[in-house]
Design a protein around this motif. Structure first.
Motif, PDB file in Angstrom:
ATOM      1  N   GLY A 281       0.821  -1.196   0.000  1.00  0.00           N
ATOM      2  CA  GLY A 281       0.000   0.000   0.000  1.00  0.00           C
ATOM      3  C   GLY A 281       0.856   1.247   0.000  1.00  0.00           C
ATOM      4  N   LEU A 282       0.305   2.328  -0.506  1.00  0.00           N
ATOM      5  CA  LEU A 282       1.068   3.566  -0.619  1.00  0.00           C
ATOM      6  C   LEU A 282       1.367   4.184   0.733  1.00  0.00           C
ATOM      7  CD1 LEU A 282      -0.745   5.176  -3.689  1.00  0.00           C
ATOM      8  CD2 LEU A 282       1.468   4.015  -3.636  1.00  0.00           C
ATOM      9  N   ALA A 283       0.498   3.981   1.703  1.00  0.00           N
ATOM     10  CA  ALA A 283       0.702   4.569   3.034  1.00  0.00           C
ATOM     11  C   ALA A 283       0.435   3.524   4.116  1.00  0.00           C
ATOM     12  CB  ALA A 283      -0.199   5.782   3.219  1.00  0.00           C
ATOM     13  N   GLY A 284       0.883   2.294   3.852  1.00  0.00           N
ATOM     14  CA  GLY A 284       0.699   1.250   4.848  1.00  0.00           C
ATOM     15  C   GLY A 284      -0.719   0.739   4.943  1.00  0.00           C
ATOM     16  N   GLU A 285      -1.510   0.901   3.869  1.00  0.00           N
ATOM     17  CA  GLU A 285      -2.894   0.435   3.924  1.00  0.00           C
ATOM     18  C   GLU A 285      -3.067  -0.898   3.207  1.00  0.00           C
ATOM     19  OE1 GLU A 285      -2.843   2.921   0.121  1.00  0.00           O
ATOM     20  OE2 GLU A 285      -1.757   2.707   2.004  1.00  0.00           O
ATOM     21  N   GLY A 286      -1.963  -1.525   2.765  1.00  0.00           N
ATOM     22  CA  GLY A 286      -2.050  -2.846   2.153  1.00  0.00           C
ATOM     23  C   GLY A 286      -1.827  -3.932   3.195  1.00  0.00           C
ATOM     24  N   VAL A 287      -1.473  -5.116   2.733  1.00  0.00           N
ATOM     25  CA  VAL A 287      -1.186  -6.186   3.692  1.00  0.00           C
ATOM     26  C   VAL A 287       0.143  -5.885   4.390  1.00  0.00           C
ATOM     27  CG1 VAL A 287      -2.496  -7.910   2.434  1.00  0.00           C
ATOM     28  CG2 VAL A 287      -0.073  -7.604   1.911  1.00  0.00           C
ATOM     29  N   HIS A 288       0.302  -6.436   5.582  1.00  0.00           N
ATOM     30  CA  HIS A 288       1.531  -6.182   6.337  1.00  0.00           C
ATOM     31  C   HIS A 288       2.739  -6.857   5.692  1.00  0.00           C
ATOM     32  CE1 HIS A 288      -1.799  -5.832   9.294  1.00  0.00           C
ATOM     33  NE2 HIS A 288      -1.064  -4.868   9.813  1.00  0.00           N
ATOM     34  N   LEU A 289       2.515  -8.071   5.180  1.00  0.00           N
ATOM     35  CA  LEU A 289       3.611  -8.850   4.619  1.00  0.00           C
ATOM     36  C   LEU A 289       3.187  -9.474   3.285  1.00  0.00           C
ATOM     37  CD1 LEU A 289       4.792 -10.763   7.850  1.00  0.00           C
ATOM     38  CD2 LEU A 289       5.833  -8.718   6.842  1.00  0.00           C
ATOM     39  N   PRO A 290       3.491  -8.841   2.168  1.00  0.00           N
ATOM     40  CA  PRO A 290       3.336  -9.552   0.885  1.00  0.00           C
ATOM     41  C   PRO A 290       4.431 -10.624   0.805  1.00  0.00           C
ATOM     42  CG  PRO A 290       3.493  -7.155   0.596  1.00  0.00           C
ATOM     43  CD  PRO A 290       3.926  -7.457   1.991  1.00  0.00           C
ATOM     44  N   PHE A 291       4.036 -11.877   0.744  1.00  0.00           N
ATOM     45  CA  PHE A 291       5.013 -12.968   0.805  1.00  0.00           C
ATOM     46  C   PHE A 291       6.121 -12.788  -0.236  1.00  0.00           C
ATOM     47  CE2 PHE A 291       2.802 -16.683   3.105  1.00  0.00           C
ATOM     48  CZ  PHE A 291       3.736 -16.647   4.125  1.00  0.00           C
ATOM     49  N   ASN A 292       7.347 -12.938   0.227  1.00  0.00           N
ATOM     50  CA  ASN A 292       8.530 -12.848  -0.620  1.00  0.00           C
ATOM     51  C   ASN A 292       9.046 -14.267  -0.843  1.00  0.00           C
ATOM     52  OD1 ASN A 292      11.023 -12.344  -1.808  1.00  0.00           O
ATOM     53  ND2 ASN A 292      11.970 -11.729   0.124  1.00  0.00           N
ATOM     54  N   PHE A 293       8.782 -14.822  -2.025  1.00  0.00           N
ATOM     55  CA  PHE A 293       9.111 -16.210  -2.323  1.00  0.00           C
ATOM     56  C   PHE A 293      10.441 -16.375  -3.065  1.00  0.00           C
ATOM     57  CE2 PHE A 293       4.343 -16.308  -2.321  1.00  0.00           C
ATOM     58  CZ  PHE A 293       4.187 -17.130  -1.222  1.00  0.00           C
ATOM     59  N   GLN A 294      11.241 -15.341  -3.142  1.00  0.00           N
ATOM     60  CA  GLN A 294      12.413 -15.391  -4.006  1.00  0.00           C
ATOM     61  C   GLN A 294      13.379 -16.514  -3.659  1.00  0.00           C
ATOM     62  OE1 GLN A 294      13.998 -11.337  -5.428  1.00  0.00           O
ATOM     63  NE2 GLN A 294      13.142 -10.918  -3.412  1.00  0.00           N
ATOM     64  N   LEU A 295      13.531 -16.807  -2.364  1.00  0.00           N
ATOM     65  CA  LEU A 295      14.503 -17.827  -1.968  1.00  0.00           C
ATOM     66  C   LEU A 295      14.134 -19.215  -2.480  1.00  0.00           C
ATOM     67  CD1 LEU A 295      15.476 -17.058   1.752  1.00  0.00           C
ATOM     68  CD2 LEU A 295      16.905 -16.823  -0.288  1.00  0.00           C
ATOM     69  N   ILE A 296      12.850 -19.472  -2.686  1.00  0.00           N
ATOM     70  CA  ILE A 296      12.424 -20.811  -3.081  1.00  0.00           C
ATOM     71  C   ILE A 296      13.053 -21.214  -4.408  1.00  0.00           C
ATOM     72  CG2 ILE A 296      10.445 -22.209  -3.771  1.00  0.00           C
ATOM     73  CD1 ILE A 296       8.758 -20.747  -1.742  1.00  0.00           C
ATOM     74  N   ASP A 297      13.041 -20.284  -5.366  1.00  0.00           N
ATOM     75  CA  ASP A 297      13.523 -20.611  -6.712  1.00  0.00           C
ATOM     76  C   ASP A 297      14.856 -19.964  -7.056  1.00  0.00           C
ATOM     77  OD1 ASP A 297      11.316 -22.218  -7.385  1.00  0.00           O
ATOM     78  OD2 ASP A 297      10.125 -20.458  -7.901  1.00  0.00           O
ATOM     79  N   ALA A 298      15.439 -19.242  -6.117  1.00  0.00           N
ATOM     80  CA  ALA A 298      16.671 -18.518  -6.434  1.00  0.00           C
ATOM     81  C   ALA A 298      17.808 -19.484  -6.758  1.00  0.00           C
ATOM     82  CB  ALA A 298      17.078 -17.651  -5.241  1.00  0.00           C
ATOM     83  N   PRO A 299      18.610 -19.150  -7.776  1.00  0.00           N
ATOM     84  CA  PRO A 299      19.836 -19.934  -8.006  1.00  0.00           C
ATOM     85  C   PRO A 299      20.683 -19.915  -6.741  1.00  0.00           C
ATOM     86  CG  PRO A 299      19.430 -18.389  -9.808  1.00  0.00           C
ATOM     87  CD  PRO A 299      18.468 -18.032  -8.724  1.00  0.00           C
ATOM     88  N   TRP A 300      21.212 -21.087  -6.372  1.00  0.00           N
ATOM     89  CA  TRP A 300      21.933 -21.184  -5.101  1.00  0.00           C
ATOM     90  C   TRP A 300      23.396 -20.763  -5.310  1.00  0.00           C
ATOM     91  CZ3 TRP A 300      19.522 -20.666  -0.944  1.00  0.00           C
ATOM     92  CH2 TRP A 300      20.066 -21.021   0.301  1.00  0.00           C
ATOM     93  N   HIS A 301      23.543 -19.466  -5.638  1.00  0.00           N
ATOM     94  CA  HIS A 301      24.856 -18.886  -5.869  1.00  0.00           C
ATOM     95  C   HIS A 301      24.979 -17.645  -4.992  1.00  0.00           C
ATOM     96  CE1 HIS A 301      25.172 -21.644  -9.161  1.00  0.00           C
ATOM     97  NE2 HIS A 301      24.224 -21.058  -9.862  1.00  0.00           N
ATOM     98  N   ALA A 302      26.101 -17.511  -4.327  1.00  0.00           N
ATOM     99  CA  ALA A 302      26.271 -16.447  -3.351  1.00  0.00           C
ATOM    100  C   ALA A 302      26.079 -15.063  -3.958  1.00  0.00           C
ATOM    101  CB  ALA A 302      27.644 -16.562  -2.693  1.00  0.00           C
ATOM    102  N   ARG A 303      26.675 -14.835  -5.133  1.00  0.00           N
ATOM    103  CA  ARG A 303      26.578 -13.502  -5.714  1.00  0.00           C
ATOM    104  C   ARG A 303      25.138 -13.183  -6.127  1.00  0.00           C
ATOM    105  NH1 ARG A 303      30.174 -14.143  -3.606  1.00  0.00           N
ATOM    106  NH2 ARG A 303      29.022 -12.676  -2.338  1.00  0.00           N
ATOM    107  N   GLU A 304      24.422 -14.188  -6.636  1.00  0.00           N
ATOM    108  CA  GLU A 304      23.034 -13.978  -7.025  1.00  0.00           C
ATOM    109  C   GLU A 304      22.179 -13.701  -5.794  1.00  0.00           C
ATOM    110  OE1 GLU A 304      19.562 -13.543  -9.182  1.00  0.00           O
ATOM    111  OE2 GLU A 304      21.674 -13.480  -9.802  1.00  0.00           O
ATOM    112  N   LEU A 305      22.403 -14.428  -4.715  1.00  0.00           N
ATOM    113  CA  LEU A 305      21.642 -14.191  -3.495  1.00  0.00           C
ATOM    114  C   LEU A 305      21.946 -12.812  -2.912  1.00  0.00           C
ATOM    115  CD1 LEU A 305      21.766 -17.647  -1.668  1.00  0.00           C
ATOM    116  CD2 LEU A 305      19.867 -16.650  -2.950  1.00  0.00           C
ATOM    117  N   ALA A 306      23.210 -12.410  -2.954  1.00  0.00           N
ATOM    118  CA  ALA A 306      23.580 -11.092  -2.446  1.00  0.00           C
ATOM    119  C   ALA A 306      22.867  -9.994  -3.233  1.00  0.00           C
ATOM    120  CB  ALA A 306      25.091 -10.904  -2.519  1.00  0.00           C
ATOM    121  N   ARG A 307      22.828 -10.142  -4.563  1.00  0.00           N
ATOM    122  CA  ARG A 307      22.124  -9.162  -5.385  1.00  0.00           C
ATOM    123  C   ARG A 307      20.638  -9.154  -5.061  1.00  0.00           C
ATOM    124  NH1 ARG A 307      18.568  -9.060  -8.698  1.00  0.00           N
ATOM    125  NH2 ARG A 307      18.478 -11.334  -8.798  1.00  0.00           N
TER     126      ARG A 307
END
Length: 531
Positions: A281-307
């Motif tokens: 939300g623009l002023a905190g009127e959305g959900v508190h936590l939009p799920f961040n699923f990036q780790l599930i499919d992220a390439p397991w490479h340190a530099r990619e995870l850091a980025r």
């Protein structure tokens, strides 16, 4: 200063009720079973549990086809059982979240039965009905997430109805104010009963383009990824109007909360980061936590995870709180994706990044995807698109508690077969093993709870090379270093002067920061305050 919301320092634990603990011998987990295992969760060190759907349902999609939003399916128990579970959880200091399924109901829900009965029924517009195209076919080319067309023809009324998933899961029409009011009343019902929040299923799906245009074709579609990817879901998901609905949900949650004891809303949203951020939300009127699923499919490479970590942190809106997920009831288990050794490193990553982590049941044991014989397959996703590896049964196998018959999960025949290795990979076997995955999780969770820098502190990436991912967590001068070797070879590191306090590997800890991380090692270090 205002009190920090409880969910910012919390660790969430996702329970798939079918598979956690059966109390009556029918082979299906239930609410009394979960209540009987609450002390295990307290000992583990989590703060809140989230239950996948427990509402009355024909179970075409295992509860994500709801026939009554304000009841409990008899397979799981009764409303009295739920009230008992909620009271017992609260007595132990645990929060409890429910799964809210707003995009669709069951086709056996009384609302849809009425809607389907005739074109002039008052509830006809509670669902999405459209006339056939000029050639008599479906209104557009939208594809169900489970494969096949997202439209089913109703011969009696001569129209098609929309369903983003199974035909047994007709889409609700959130553009109808009566639907909106009725579904928001569902939230009020459970919040008044005392639940601490909701995970909102497929939030980005719940509004469709008003004109129902075709979705663009995906020129790079690979059939091995599933038929849903044959088109880009441009018009069938993530419409601007969804944010007003999220704001309404947020207002209701906020009205039931109080300082230090807020009700939390978590949105299931599979979108690129830049679009995900709009759900705050623009002023905190959305959900508190939009799920961040990036780790599930992220390439397991340190530099990619850091980025990825850097970009995600930079994208957060002012006041937006991060969150991280390694696995859930729909996606492959961490230990299967990364192997047993790197699953330990991944656990340290999940529980030391800035933000609220969600832990999927059994991952604390190192559970892997189960092997499901063809005659035991239950998941409609696998049954509709067999052979693609998209089925979810393997990540929903019963929780192994001990090495007794049926792993202590049930006295009957479990609804899904037990996962491989349950005789040794179970709670009883791992509880007193100082080197087990369970012990590592308990230690990590205890350290997180006792170390504000890990729970809510700032994060700063430390420059590293090769397979090493390193970062610092800091709060009020308390500094913690996390260094992770994502590879199977020794890796050189250049870390600040610090004292190792926890490794993912067995063996004595040295006195100072090492110059080399062992293969598959995650290490937490404390920077001691200068005298």
């Amino acid at each position: 200063m205002s009190v920090r919301p409880w969910w910012q320092s919390a660790v969430l634990y996702h329970i798939y009720p079918w598979s956690f603990q059966d109390s009556d011998g029918d082979g299906i987990g239930d609410l009394r079973g979960i209540e009987a295992r609450l002390d295990y969760l307290v000992d583990l060190g989590i703060d809140a549990i989230w239950l996948s759907p427990i509402f009355p349902s024909p179970m075409a999609d295992f509860g994500y086809d709801v026939a009554d939003y304000c009841g409990i399916d008899p397979r799981f128990g009764t409303l009295a059982d739920f009230d008992s579970l909620l009271a017992s959880a609260h007595a132990r200091g645990l929060k409890l979240l429910l799964d809210f399924v707003p995009n669709h109901s069951s086709d056996q829900h009384p609302w849809f039965v009425e809607s389907r009965s005739s074109r002039d029924n008052p509830k006809r517009d509670w669902y999405i009905w459209r006339d056939p195209a000029a050639d008599g076919g479906p209104p557009n080319n939208w594809i169900s997430d489970f494969g096949g067309l997202a439209w089913t023809y109703d011969a009696a009324s001569g129209q098609y109805y929309s369903h983003a998933f199974l035909k047994e899961q007709p889409d609700l029409n959130w553009r109808n104010p009566e639907v909106r009011a009725a579904m928001l009343d569902v939230l009020r019902f459970w919040l008044a009963r005392g639940v601490d929040g909701f995970r909102i299923d497929v939030l980005w799906h719940i509004v469709k383009h008003a004109d129902f245009p075709d979705n663009p074709l995906n020129p790079d579609w690979d059939p091995a990824t599933g038929e849903m990817h044959r088109v880009f879901q441009l018009h069938s998901t993530d419409q601007p109007e969804v944010h007003d609905i999220a704001a309404d949900m947020r207002a209701i949650a906020d009205a039931f909360g109080r300082e230090g004891d807020q009700r939390v809303l978590i949105g299931e949203i599979y979108l690129p980061v830049e679009r995900l951020m709009r759900y705050y939300g623009l002023a905190g009127e959305g959900v508190h936590l939009p799920f961040n699923f990036q780790l599930i499919d992220a390439p397991w490479h340190a530099r990619e995870l850091a980025r990825m970590i850097t970009d995600y942190e930079a994208a957060l809106p002012e006041g937006g709180w991060p969150n991280w997920v390694l696995g859930n009831h729909d996606r492959p288990r961490s230990a299967t994706k990364r192997g047993a050794a790197q699953a330990r490193v991944a656990a340290m990553l999940l529980l030391t990044l800035r933000g609220t982590p969600t832990l999927y049941y059994g991952d604390e044991l190192g559970m892997e995807n189960g092997v499901i014989p063809p005659d035991r397959v239950r998941d409609p996703r696998e049954l509709r698109e067999p052979g693609l590896g998209l089925g979810r049964d393997p990540v929903r196998t019963p929780m192994p508690w001990d090495d007794s018959a049926q792993a202590g999960f049930t006295q009957g025949e479990p609804w899904l077969p037990l996962g491989d290795g349950w005789q040794t990979r179970n709670v009883a076997a791992e509880r007193d093993d100082p080197h087990s995955m369970l012990t590592l999780h308990r230690t990590l969770l205890n350290l997180r709870r006792s170390t504000p820098a890990l729970a809510t502190g700032k994060i700063r990436l430390i420059e590293a090379e090769g397979d090493v991912l390193a970062y610092e967590r800091e709060q009020d001068g308390d500094r913690i270093i996390v260094a992770l070797n994502l590879g199977a070879r020794p890796a050189p590191v250049d870390l600040p002067m610090a004292r190792p306090i926890l490794s993912t590997l067995p063996g004595p800890l040295i006195e100072t920061a090492p110059s080399i991380l062992r293969p598959d090692e995650g290490l937490i270090l404390k920077v001691d305050a200068k005298p």
